[in-house]
Design an enzyme around this catalytic site. Structure first.
Site, mmCIF file in Angstrom:
data_model
loop_
_atom_site.group_PDB
_atom_site.id
_atom_site.type_symbol
_atom_site.label_atom_id
_atom_site.label_comp_id
_atom_site.label_asym_id
_atom_site.label_seq_id
_atom_site.Cartn_x
_atom_site.Cartn_y
_atom_site.Cartn_z
ATOM 1 N N GLY A 1 62.305 42.474 4.064
ATOM 2 C CA GLY A 1 63.112 43.448 4.775
ATOM 3 C C GLY A 1 63.105 43.127 6.263
ATOM 4 O O GLY A 1 62.187 42.459 6.754
ATOM 5 N N GLN B 1 64.110 44.239 15.150
ATOM 6 C CA GLN B 1 63.139 43.139 15.034
ATOM 7 C C GLN B 1 63.716 41.802 15.489
ATOM 8 O O GLN B 1 62.967 40.839 15.652
ATOM 9 C CB GLN B 1 62.633 43.009 13.591
ATOM 10 N N CYS C 1 54.686 43.005 7.455
ATOM 11 C CA CYS C 1 55.839 43.117 8.356
ATOM 12 C C CYS C 1 56.008 41.805 9.109
ATOM 13 O O CYS C 1 55.035 41.245 9.597
ATOM 14 C CB CYS C 1 55.591 44.261 9.340
ATOM 15 N N LEU C 2 57.256 41.334 9.217
ATOM 16 C CA LEU C 2 57.492 40.074 9.927
ATOM 17 C C LEU C 2 57.149 40.184 11.412
ATOM 18 O O LEU C 2 56.920 39.164 12.064
ATOM 19 C CB LEU C 2 58.956 39.635 9.760
ATOM 20 N N HIS D 1 59.824 51.890 5.358
ATOM 21 C CA HIS D 1 59.247 50.953 6.336
ATOM 22 C C HIS D 1 60.299 50.536 7.373
ATOM 23 O O HIS D 1 60.045 50.552 8.580
ATOM 24 C CB HIS D 1 58.694 49.730 5.591
ATOM 25 N N GLU D 2 61.492 50.191 6.903
ATOM 26 C CA GLU D 2 62.534 49.697 7.809
ATOM 27 C C GLU D 2 63.122 50.817 8.674
ATOM 28 O O GLU D 2 63.434 50.597 9.847
ATOM 29 C CB GLU D 2 63.644 48.987 7.030
ATOM 30 N N HIS E 1 61.178 51.367 11.726
ATOM 31 C CA HIS E 1 61.510 50.440 12.817
ATOM 32 C C HIS E 1 62.654 50.995 13.672
ATOM 33 O O HIS E 1 62.644 50.871 14.892
ATOM 34 C CB HIS E 1 61.945 49.077 12.260
#
Ligand code: CO
Length: 173
Positions: free
Chosen positions: A45, A50, A99-100, A141-142, A145
Protein backbone atom coordinates in the site's frame (compact mmCIF):
# COMPACT_ATOMS: atom_id res chain seq x y z
CA UNK A 1 8.18 7.07 -13.18
CA UNK A 2 9.62 5.94 -9.87
CA UNK A 3 9.16 8.44 -7.04
CA UNK A 4 11.29 8.85 -3.96
CA UNK A 5 9.62 7.60 -0.78
CA UNK A 6 9.50 9.99 2.17
CA UNK A 7 11.00 8.22 5.18
CA UNK A 8 10.18 8.69 8.89
CA UNK A 9 10.72 11.07 10.73
CA UNK A 10 10.49 13.45 7.74
CA UNK A 11 8.01 16.20 8.71
CA UNK A 12 6.21 15.89 5.37
CA UNK A 13 4.60 12.71 6.72
CA UNK A 14 2.82 14.89 9.31
CA UNK A 15 0.93 16.92 6.68
CA UNK A 16 -2.85 16.62 6.53
CA UNK A 17 -3.58 15.77 2.89
CA UNK A 18 -6.07 17.86 0.89
CA UNK A 19 -9.30 16.63 -0.72
CA UNK A 20 -8.95 15.99 -4.45
CA UNK A 21 -11.28 17.91 -6.77
CA UNK A 22 -9.56 17.47 -10.17
CA UNK A 23 -9.62 13.90 -11.55
CA UNK A 24 -7.29 14.80 -14.39
CA UNK A 25 -4.16 13.58 -16.13
CA UNK A 26 -1.83 14.81 -13.42
CA UNK A 27 -3.75 12.70 -10.86
CA UNK A 28 -3.63 9.67 -13.17
CA UNK A 29 0.11 10.09 -13.69
CA UNK A 30 0.63 10.33 -9.95
CA UNK A 31 -1.41 7.14 -9.36
CA UNK A 32 0.57 5.32 -12.06
CA UNK A 33 3.87 6.51 -10.54
CA UNK A 34 2.70 5.43 -7.08
CA UNK A 35 1.89 1.97 -8.45
CA UNK A 36 5.31 1.65 -10.07
CA UNK A 37 7.02 2.82 -6.88
CA UNK A 38 5.01 0.50 -4.63
CA UNK A 39 5.74 -2.55 -6.80
CA UNK A 40 9.46 -1.68 -7.06
CA UNK A 41 9.65 -1.57 -3.25
CA UNK A 42 7.50 -4.70 -2.74
CA UNK A 43 4.93 -2.68 -0.81
CA UNK A 44 1.27 -3.55 -0.38
CA UNK A 45 0.00 0.00 0.00
CA UNK A 46 1.08 3.59 -0.57
CA UNK A 47 -0.42 7.00 0.17
CA UNK A 48 0.35 10.03 -2.04
CA UNK A 49 1.91 11.88 0.89
CA UNK A 50 4.56 9.13 1.04
CA UNK A 51 5.85 10.35 -2.32
CA UNK A 52 5.60 13.99 -1.23
CA UNK A 53 2.12 14.83 -2.62
CA UNK A 54 -0.20 15.83 0.23
CA UNK A 55 -3.49 14.93 -1.45
CA UNK A 56 -6.07 12.33 -0.40
CA UNK A 57 -5.13 9.45 -2.70
CA UNK A 58 -3.91 5.98 -1.79
CA UNK A 59 -3.38 2.65 -3.49
CA UNK A 60 -3.51 -0.88 -2.13
CA UNK A 61 -2.42 -4.13 -3.71
CA UNK A 62 -4.90 -6.86 -2.98
CA UNK A 63 -3.29 -10.27 -3.07
CA UNK A 64 -5.49 -12.73 -4.96
CA UNK A 65 -5.71 -16.43 -4.43
CA UNK A 66 -4.72 -18.48 -7.46
CA UNK A 67 -8.23 -19.77 -7.98
CA UNK A 68 -9.62 -16.22 -8.00
CA UNK A 69 -7.51 -15.15 -10.93
CA UNK A 70 -7.51 -16.59 -14.41
CA UNK A 71 -4.31 -17.96 -15.85
CA UNK A 72 -3.51 -14.74 -17.67
CA UNK A 73 -4.52 -12.40 -14.85
CA UNK A 74 -1.93 -10.51 -12.82
CA UNK A 75 -1.34 -11.89 -9.34
CA UNK A 76 -2.28 -8.60 -7.78
CA UNK A 77 -5.18 -6.27 -8.14
CA UNK A 78 -4.68 -2.62 -7.39
CA UNK A 79 -7.32 -0.61 -5.65
CA UNK A 80 -7.15 3.18 -6.06
CA UNK A 81 -8.94 5.11 -3.32
CA UNK A 82 -9.45 8.87 -3.46
CA UNK A 83 -11.09 11.05 -0.79
CA UNK A 84 -11.99 8.06 1.45
CA UNK A 85 -14.61 8.47 4.16
CA UNK A 86 -15.38 5.82 6.79
CA UNK A 87 -19.10 5.04 6.97
CA UNK A 88 -18.86 2.18 9.47
CA UNK A 89 -16.02 0.94 11.71
CA UNK A 90 -16.67 -2.09 13.91
CA UNK A 91 -14.86 -4.58 16.12
CA UNK A 92 -11.17 -4.66 16.87
CA UNK A 93 -8.18 -6.68 15.78
CA UNK A 94 -4.39 -6.69 15.92
CA UNK A 95 -2.29 -6.89 12.77
CA UNK A 96 1.48 -7.03 12.29
CA UNK A 97 2.03 -3.97 10.08
CA UNK A 98 4.91 -2.53 8.13
CA UNK A 99 5.31 0.67 6.10
CA UNK A 100 7.49 1.78 3.19
CA UNK A 101 8.17 5.01 5.12
CA UNK A 102 9.51 3.02 8.10
CA UNK A 103 11.43 0.34 6.20
CA UNK A 104 12.29 -2.89 7.99
CA UNK A 105 10.02 -2.28 10.99
CA UNK A 106 7.04 -4.55 11.73
CA UNK A 107 4.84 -4.06 14.79
CA UNK A 108 1.49 -5.34 16.04
CA UNK A 109 -1.02 -2.53 15.60
CA UNK A 110 -4.58 -2.19 16.92
CA UNK A 111 -7.25 -1.65 14.24
CA UNK A 112 -10.97 -1.94 13.65
CA UNK A 113 -11.89 -5.35 12.28
CA UNK A 114 -14.55 -4.20 9.82
CA UNK A 115 -14.76 -0.97 7.84
CA UNK A 116 -17.07 0.36 5.18
CA UNK A 117 -15.66 3.20 3.11
CA UNK A 118 -17.05 5.56 0.48
CA UNK A 119 -14.46 6.98 -1.93
CA UNK A 120 -13.85 8.23 -5.45
CA UNK A 121 -12.10 6.27 -8.17
CA UNK A 122 -9.58 7.97 -10.50
CA UNK A 123 -12.43 9.28 -12.67
CA UNK A 124 -14.30 10.88 -9.77
CA UNK A 125 -17.04 8.23 -9.58
CA UNK A 126 -18.28 7.41 -6.09
CA UNK A 127 -17.56 3.85 -4.94
CA UNK A 128 -18.15 1.84 -1.78
CA UNK A 129 -16.03 -0.94 -0.33
CA UNK A 130 -16.32 -3.03 2.80
CA UNK A 131 -13.97 -5.58 4.29
CA UNK A 132 -13.14 -7.36 7.54
CA UNK A 133 -9.76 -8.81 6.57
CA UNK A 134 -6.45 -7.63 5.10
CA UNK A 135 -8.03 -4.89 3.02
CA UNK A 136 -9.72 -3.37 6.06
CA UNK A 137 -6.35 -3.08 7.83
CA UNK A 138 -4.60 -1.71 4.74
CA UNK A 139 -7.24 0.99 4.21
CA UNK A 140 -7.01 2.10 7.85
CA UNK A 141 -3.20 2.21 7.66
CA UNK A 142 -3.21 4.29 4.46
CA UNK A 143 -5.99 6.67 5.57
CA UNK A 144 -3.89 7.39 8.68
CA UNK A 145 -1.16 8.65 6.32
CA UNK A 146 -3.66 11.09 4.79
CA UNK A 147 -4.23 12.43 8.31
CA UNK A 148 -0.51 12.80 9.01
CA UNK A 149 -0.16 9.65 11.09
CA UNK A 150 2.30 6.75 10.85
CA UNK A 151 1.50 3.34 12.39
CA UNK A 152 4.33 3.42 14.92
CA UNK A 153 2.57 6.36 16.59
CA UNK A 154 -0.11 3.90 17.69
CA UNK A 155 2.34 1.76 19.67
CA UNK A 156 2.36 1.68 23.47
CA UNK A 157 4.66 4.22 25.17
CA UNK A 158 7.26 1.56 26.01
CA UNK A 159 7.30 0.04 22.52
CA UNK A 160 7.46 3.48 20.92
CA UNK A 161 10.43 4.48 23.08
CA UNK A 162 12.24 1.28 22.12
CA UNK A 163 11.49 1.89 18.44
CA UNK A 164 12.75 5.52 18.53
CA UNK A 165 15.98 4.45 20.21
CA UNK A 166 16.64 1.74 17.63
CA UNK A 167 15.62 3.96 14.71
CA UNK A 168 18.09 6.70 15.79
CA UNK A 169 20.84 4.14 16.08
CA UNK A 170 20.08 3.00 12.55
CA UNK A 171 20.07 6.59 11.23
CA UNK A 172 23.66 6.99 12.35
CA UNK A 173 24.80 3.64 11.00
CO1 CO B 1 2.50 3.23 5.58
Amino acid sequence: MLREIVVYPDKRLKQISDEITAFDNSLHTLLDDMYETMIAKNGVGLAAVQVGEAIRALIINIPMKDKERGEDQPRENTLEIINPRFITCEGSTIFNEGCLSVPGVYEDTARYEYVKVVYHDRHGNEQTIEDDDFLSIAIQHEVDHLDGKVFIEKLSFAKRKKFEKEWKKRDRA
